[in-house]
Scaffold this motif. Structure first.
Motif, PDB file in Angstrom:
ATOM      1  N   ARG A 189       0.833  -1.210  -0.184  1.00  0.00           N
ATOM      2  CA  ARG A 189      -0.047   0.006   0.498  1.00  0.00           C
ATOM      3  C   ARG A 189       0.555   1.141   0.186  1.00  0.00           C
ATOM      4  O   ARG A 189       0.502   2.073  -0.507  1.00  0.00           O
ATOM      5  CB  ARG A 189      -1.270   0.062   1.199  1.00  0.00           C
ATOM      6  N   ARG A 190       1.930   1.299   0.212  1.00  0.00           N
ATOM      7  CA  ARG A 190       2.689   2.517   0.735  1.00  0.00           C
ATOM      8  C   ARG A 190       3.428   2.818  -0.368  1.00  0.00           C
ATOM      9  O   ARG A 190       3.591   3.832  -0.503  1.00  0.00           O
ATOM     10  CB  ARG A 190       3.733   2.103   1.781  1.00  0.00           C
ATOM     11  N   LEU A 191       3.682   1.559  -0.540  1.00  0.00           N
ATOM     12  CA  LEU A 191       4.361   1.414  -2.107  1.00  0.00           C
ATOM     13  C   LEU A 191       3.624   2.709  -3.067  1.00  0.00           C
ATOM     14  O   LEU A 191       4.169   3.342  -4.003  1.00  0.00           O
ATOM     15  CB  LEU A 191       5.069   0.715  -2.223  1.00  0.00           C
ATOM     16  N   ALA A 192       2.290   1.491  -3.703  1.00  0.00           N
ATOM     17  CA  ALA A 192       1.534   2.220  -4.006  1.00  0.00           C
ATOM     18  C   ALA A 192       0.749   3.527  -4.031  1.00  0.00           C
ATOM     19  O   ALA A 192       0.981   3.856  -5.334  1.00  0.00           O
ATOM     20  CB  ALA A 192       0.103   1.500  -4.344  1.00  0.00           C
ATOM     21  N   PHE A 193       0.866   4.218  -2.907  1.00  0.00           N
ATOM     22  CA  PHE A 193       0.635   5.574  -2.887  1.00  0.00           C
ATOM     23  C   PHE A 193       1.789   6.344  -3.393  1.00  0.00           C
ATOM     24  O   PHE A 193       1.337   7.293  -3.611  1.00  0.00           O
ATOM     25  CB  PHE A 193       0.272   5.968  -1.564  1.00  0.00           C
ATOM     26  N   CYS A 194       3.227   5.340  -2.427  1.00  0.00           N
ATOM     27  CA  CYS A 194       4.582   6.904  -2.819  1.00  0.00           C
ATOM     28  C   CYS A 194       3.945   6.656  -4.567  1.00  0.00           C
ATOM     29  O   CYS A 194       4.706   7.973  -4.829  1.00  0.00           O
ATOM     30  CB  CYS A 194       5.163   6.496  -2.530  1.00  0.00           C
ATOM     31  N   SER A 195       4.225   5.715  -5.476  1.00  0.00           N
ATOM     32  CA  SER A 195       4.823   6.041  -6.702  1.00  0.00           C
ATOM     33  C   SER A 195       2.601   6.774  -7.146  1.00  0.00           C
ATOM     34  O   SER A 195       3.497   7.446  -7.894  1.00  0.00           O
ATOM     35  CB  SER A 195       4.169   4.875  -7.213  1.00  0.00           C
ATOM     36  N   LEU A 196       2.120   6.898  -6.282  1.00  0.00           N
ATOM     37  CA  LEU A 196       0.646   7.667  -7.239  1.00  0.00           C
ATOM     38  C   LEU A 196       1.049   9.243  -7.109  1.00  0.00           C
ATOM     39  O   LEU A 196       0.820   9.462  -7.558  1.00  0.00           O
ATOM     40  CB  LEU A 196      -0.290   6.914  -6.904  1.00  0.00           C
ATOM     41  N   MET A 197       1.522   9.228  -5.790  1.00  0.00           N
ATOM     42  CA  MET A 197       1.322  10.656  -4.857  1.00  0.00           C
ATOM     43  C   MET A 197       2.648  11.717  -5.429  1.00  0.00           C
ATOM     44  O   MET A 197       3.104  12.737  -5.531  1.00  0.00           O
ATOM     45  CB  MET A 197       1.301  10.793  -3.558  1.00  0.00           C
ATOM     46  N   GLU A 198       3.499  11.625  -6.034  1.00  0.00           N
ATOM     47  CA  GLU A 198       5.351  10.990  -6.734  1.00  0.00           C
ATOM     48  C   GLU A 198       4.666  12.703  -7.027  1.00  0.00           C
ATOM     49  O   GLU A 198       5.462  13.853  -6.770  1.00  0.00           O
ATOM     50  CB  GLU A 198       6.239  10.157  -7.412  1.00  0.00           C
ATOM     51  N   GLU A 199       4.420  12.351  -8.187  1.00  0.00           N
ATOM     52  CA  GLU A 199       4.455  13.965  -8.690  1.00  0.00           C
ATOM     53  C   GLU A 199       3.856  14.298  -8.351  1.00  0.00           C
ATOM     54  O   GLU A 199       4.288  15.872  -8.372  1.00  0.00           O
ATOM     55  CB  GLU A 199       4.088  13.351 -10.576  1.00  0.00           C
ATOM     56  N   VAL A 200       2.262  14.572  -6.988  1.00  0.00           N
ATOM     57  CA  VAL A 200       2.380  16.011  -6.438  1.00  0.00           C
ATOM     58  C   VAL A 200       2.753  16.544  -5.304  1.00  0.00           C
ATOM     59  O   VAL A 200       3.408  17.052  -5.654  1.00  0.00           O
ATOM     60  CB  VAL A 200       1.141  15.336  -5.601  1.00  0.00           C
ATOM     61  N   TYR A 201       3.580  15.226  -4.744  1.00  0.00           N
ATOM     62  CA  TYR A 201       3.925  15.781  -3.166  1.00  0.00           C
ATOM     63  C   TYR A 201       6.056  15.989  -3.285  1.00  0.00           C
ATOM     64  O   TYR A 201       6.795  16.588  -2.615  1.00  0.00           O
ATOM     65  CB  TYR A 201       3.833  14.748  -2.986  1.00  0.00           C
ATOM     66  N   GLY A 202       6.395  15.607  -4.680  1.00  0.00           N
ATOM     67  CA  GLY A 202       7.925  15.195  -4.653  1.00  0.00           C
ATOM     68  C   GLY A 202       8.667  14.940  -3.208  1.00  0.00           C
ATOM     69  O   GLY A 202       8.229  13.808  -3.460  1.00  0.00           O
ATOM     70  N   ASP A 203       9.315  15.289  -3.023  1.00  0.00           N
ATOM     71  CA  ASP A 203      10.208  14.950  -1.540  1.00  0.00           C
ATOM     72  C   ASP A 203       9.250  15.296  -0.405  1.00  0.00           C
ATOM     73  O   ASP A 203       9.779  14.474   0.786  1.00  0.00           O
ATOM     74  CB  ASP A 203      11.388  14.993  -1.868  1.00  0.00           C
ATOM     75  N   ARG A 204       8.027  15.413  -0.583  1.00  0.00           N
ATOM     76  CA  ARG A 204       7.387  16.412   0.867  1.00  0.00           C
ATOM     77  C   ARG A 204       6.842  14.939   0.929  1.00  0.00           C
ATOM     78  O   ARG A 204       5.843  14.520   2.088  1.00  0.00           O
ATOM     79  CB  ARG A 204       6.817  17.461   0.208  1.00  0.00           C
ATOM     80  N   MET A 205       6.354  13.790   0.184  1.00  0.00           N
ATOM     81  CA  MET A 205       5.653  12.905   0.844  1.00  0.00           C
ATOM     82  C   MET A 205       5.645  12.676   2.170  1.00  0.00           C
ATOM     83  O   MET A 205       5.028  12.441   2.866  1.00  0.00           O
ATOM     84  CB  MET A 205       6.621  11.654  -0.203  1.00  0.00           C
ATOM     85  N   LYS A 206       6.882  12.635   2.734  1.00  0.00           N
ATOM     86  CA  LYS A 206       6.770  11.789   4.188  1.00  0.00           C
ATOM     87  C   LYS A 206       5.791  12.867   4.926  1.00  0.00           C
ATOM     88  O   LYS A 206       5.043  12.606   6.323  1.00  0.00           O
ATOM     89  CB  LYS A 206       8.224  12.102   5.023  1.00  0.00           C
ATOM     90  N   ASP A 207       5.253  14.162   4.216  1.00  0.00           N
ATOM     91  CA  ASP A 207       4.752  14.965   5.743  1.00  0.00           C
ATOM     92  C   ASP A 207       2.736  14.384   5.273  1.00  0.00           C
ATOM     93  O   ASP A 207       3.108  15.064   6.395  1.00  0.00           O
ATOM     94  CB  ASP A 207       4.393  16.755   4.089  1.00  0.00           C
ATOM     95  N   TYR A 208       2.569  14.096   4.310  1.00  0.00           N
ATOM     96  CA  TYR A 208       1.312  13.296   4.010  1.00  0.00           C
ATOM     97  C   TYR A 208       1.283  11.734   4.835  1.00  0.00           C
ATOM     98  O   TYR A 208       0.615  11.076   4.048  1.00  0.00           O
ATOM     99  CB  TYR A 208       1.023  13.746   2.398  1.00  0.00           C
ATOM    100  N   TYR A 209       2.196  11.059   5.569  1.00  0.00           N
ATOM    101  CA  TYR A 209       2.654   9.628   5.558  1.00  0.00           C
ATOM    102  C   TYR A 209       2.326   9.349   7.083  1.00  0.00           C
ATOM    103  O   TYR A 209       2.905  10.502   7.601  1.00  0.00           O
ATOM    104  CB  TYR A 209       3.981   9.292   4.862  1.00  0.00           C
ATOM    105  N   ILE A 210       1.248   9.651   7.671  1.00  0.00           N
ATOM    106  CA  ILE A 210       1.304   8.464   9.112  1.00  0.00           C
ATOM    107  C   ILE A 210       1.417   7.176   9.352  1.00  0.00           C
ATOM    108  O   ILE A 210       0.525   6.799   8.800  1.00  0.00           O
ATOM    109  CB  ILE A 210      -0.316   9.122   9.762  1.00  0.00           C
ATOM    110  N   GLY A 211       2.699   7.078  10.336  1.00  0.00           N
ATOM    111  CA  GLY A 211       3.107   5.698  10.719  1.00  0.00           C
ATOM    112  C   GLY A 211       3.153   5.963  12.278  1.00  0.00           C
ATOM    113  O   GLY A 211       3.250   6.306  13.022  1.00  0.00           O
ATOM    114  N   ILE A 212       2.918   4.355  12.577  1.00  0.00           N
ATOM    115  CA  ILE A 212       2.892   4.191  13.910  1.00  0.00           C
ATOM    116  C   ILE A 212       4.509   3.662  14.366  1.00  0.00           C
ATOM    117  O   ILE A 212       4.414   3.154  13.571  1.00  0.00           O
ATOM    118  CB  ILE A 212       1.862   3.429  13.838  1.00  0.00           C
ATOM    119  N   HIS A 213       4.672   4.557  14.843  1.00  0.00           N
ATOM    120  CA  HIS A 213       5.888   3.688  15.048  1.00  0.00           C
ATOM    121  C   HIS A 213       6.023   3.427  17.096  1.00  0.00           C
ATOM    122  O   HIS A 213       5.477   3.901  17.159  1.00  0.00           O
ATOM    123  CB  HIS A 213       7.594   4.687  15.431  1.00  0.00           C
ATOM    124  N   ARG A 214       7.008   2.631  17.406  1.00  0.00           N
ATOM    125  CA  ARG A 214       7.504   2.105  18.693  1.00  0.00           C
ATOM    126  C   ARG A 214       7.377   3.094  19.625  1.00  0.00           C
ATOM    127  O   ARG A 214       6.451   3.251  20.228  1.00  0.00           O
ATOM    128  CB  ARG A 214       8.685   1.124  18.543  1.00  0.00           C
TER     129      ARG A 214
END
Lengths: 355, 355
Positions: A189-214
């Motif tokens: 899911r993550r990989l697919a999302f990134c490839s779909l949104m890459e042209e919109v976000y470029g290297d700001r991708m991580k700003d739109y990713y919410i991940g749960i860390h330990r």
DNA sequence: TTGAAAGCGCTAACAT
DNA sequence: ATGTTAGCGCTTTCAA
């Protein structure tokens, strides 16, 4: 206990005739057959399934190796299996313990694994010298198996595409992805999302990713308990996860980080439901203030008010297909190495139309 | 396939010695035993479960005869069974088909029935000449069995008492009961509620009872589909029911009938969740405008916002106990005819404190 | 302490 | 068309 021997004696024939009469195999005089069946019926005779299994080397049982039947996704899958198996005169059994060793003393003809990671793990351990047919439910992970095992695959890239397309069709441009795993995970899911949104976000991708860390979980003892178990399994995510709880956390993070997305794609429906609940607790309403789309199309969607929009994965179909592929293998038919399972957008009311 | 015969040959002994070595039964020279075990290990030998089952007349499998694994109550029960069975080296199998006949060609040592009605039905048909041990999950229904079958019982009267007590403790006096069945049903909840509220309501009891009748469902095709299946089963309610949908309807009826209760006891959590959703849709908020208490204590409670208050039935415990009673029977131990399973109020936030 | 042999309930090849 | 026989892989007397 009434056996064939006894039926044979009462009917004045030999056991093999009884056998043939029962199985409609080989020759047996019509008249005699009728009499035998009558005698059997009167005696209340039933074939002994274990003896039959020993002789035929077929138990008529299939194992669904799944630890977490509380996850509605797997329940639905199991339900699909049960139905498909029943139609072909098979029975599904379910093993609540993660112990691979246990498989070897279970009376089964084949195994269905719930995902690629567990399949690989199995093949690398017990499966190495236990060559029972295996079919793996699959989600497009690039996991390699040490022996050829058919996969019944849900195309997660397409799933993500459907989700993003739906949001875009409703005028959303800034989409966030919320997952129970860190950004560095290789979840499809993550990989697919990134490839779909890459042209919109470029290297700001991580700003739109919410991940749960330990670390994020530190405050939530309920979730920590689960994580600890996960750790024991040397990092593999085989155990049941509290997706709902993690979803709640994700909503919290979304707000804290002041992410300016107008819509969120959630890891799965449970996760989305958790997000909803926390959003509401924080005074943010779905879909008024934020749109939300889940993945699964689970029946739990209905609990949400308004009903969650989701990409349906139809796990019953996937489960049923797993069974059919496995039974085909047992019957010696050729089976496809990879077969697909359908996905479809399931409309709810959690996506707002932007103008 | 590696058999004992082969192990015996390689180890230079007879099969019976191998058998004894494997089972730690009977005499076998320590030195020899070690060698045998080594050989077996090297050959990757595993005992054949079906052969063992045939010989020992024990399949090490138990059947949970339940049609509706989508009902979270039964899932939880099943989960409890799986765990309890695993501890005693047994496996739970599950039969998705309502076909009693099927039971006889299933490799099992005993059966757990999900409720008294199904147990009776079974005993009156196939169970008449199939004397496999049976245990019945039970809810205080006055159903008589044609042969003695142990029950693991949840005390529904106590459950209702706890619900009513909680509401009264919060200042509620006019309580309604919402059920998926007509008033004339003999469901234990209904009877218990009536006896608890009699002195308050007298002959106005029915004014505070919301029951779903066939007619009420006319408009709801989703529910009708389920009902039709029920009909087929000649009036018995053995099949999966859409409690959520019926709950939605109950909320509708509550409003239409302008019932002046300040709190509602719902048939179960699913039903309560359905009511909640419809209440909200009608602009009535829980617990602001109406208090609601469920029965089950199911994990689905969490989907509600705010979380549903419920009387916990702990189905996992009931399931586990069913398994233990059944296995005790198989081991020839004496078992109690009726054993209880605990219940407890599970606090949520769906009950408002009145002043 | 060991091994031969019978048998759990059934199927299937083979001879009749 | 029918019956005899030899297993399926294991356990368990029983005699040695």
């Amino acid at each position: 206990m009434v056996t064939r021997k006894e039926v044979a004696r009462k009917a004045g024939v030999s056991v093999s005739v009884v056998s043939r009469a029962m199985n409609n195999s080989g020759y047996v005089e019509a008249e005699k057959k009728k009499r035998i069946l009558e005698v059997a019926d009167k005696l209340g005779y039933y074939p002994h399934p274990v003896a039959e299994a020993l002789q035929k080397r077929r138990t008529k049982q299939l194992l669904f190796f799944c630890k977490d039947l509380r996850n509605s996704f797997y329940i639905d899958m199991y339900q699909g299996m049960v139905e498909a198996a029943g139609k072909r005169d098979y029975m599904m059994v379910f093993n609540g313990s993660m112990d691979f060793e246990n498989i070897r003393n279970t009376m089964i003809d084949g195994i269905i694994m719930p995902n690629e990671v567990i399949t690989r793990h199995y093949l690398d351990t017990v499966g190495k010298n236990y060559r029972l047919p295996v079919v793996s439910a699959s989600y497009g992970s690039p996991v390699r198996f040490s022996r050829s095992v058919p996969r019944v695959e849900i195309d997660m890239e397409k799933v993500m595409e459907l989700a993003v397309k739906e949001l875009r069709a409703n005028g959303h441009r800034r989409l966030a992805l919320a997952m129970p795993y860190p950004f560095r995970c290789t979840d499809v899911r993550r990989l697919a999302f990134c490839s779909l949104m890459e042209e919109v976000y470029g290297d700001r991708m991580k700003d739109y990713y919410i991940g749960i860390h330990r670390e994020d979980l530190a405050g939530d003892s309920r979730i920590l308990a689960f994580l600890e178990e996960e750790e024991r399994e040397n990092g593999m995510r085989l155990l049941e996860e509290d997706f709902f709880g993690k979803g709640e956390l994700a909503a919290q993070l979304f707000v804290e980080r002041k992410i300016d997305a107008t819509a969120v794609v959630a890891f799965n429906d449970e996760f989305a439901l958790g997000m909803c609940k926390r959003f509401h607790a924080l005074g943010i309403r779905v879909p008024r203030d934020i749109s939300l789309i889940g993945i699964d199309g689970s029946s739990a969607r209905k609990y949400q008010d308004p009903c969650l929009t989701s990409v349906g994965l139809f796990p019953e179909k996937q489960g049923a297909k797993c069974v059919n592929v496995l039974l085909d293998m047992l019957e010696g038919k050729k089976v496809k190495y990879i077969s697909g399972s359908p996905v479809k957008l399931v409309k709810g009311e959690s996506v707002k139309k932007l103008d």
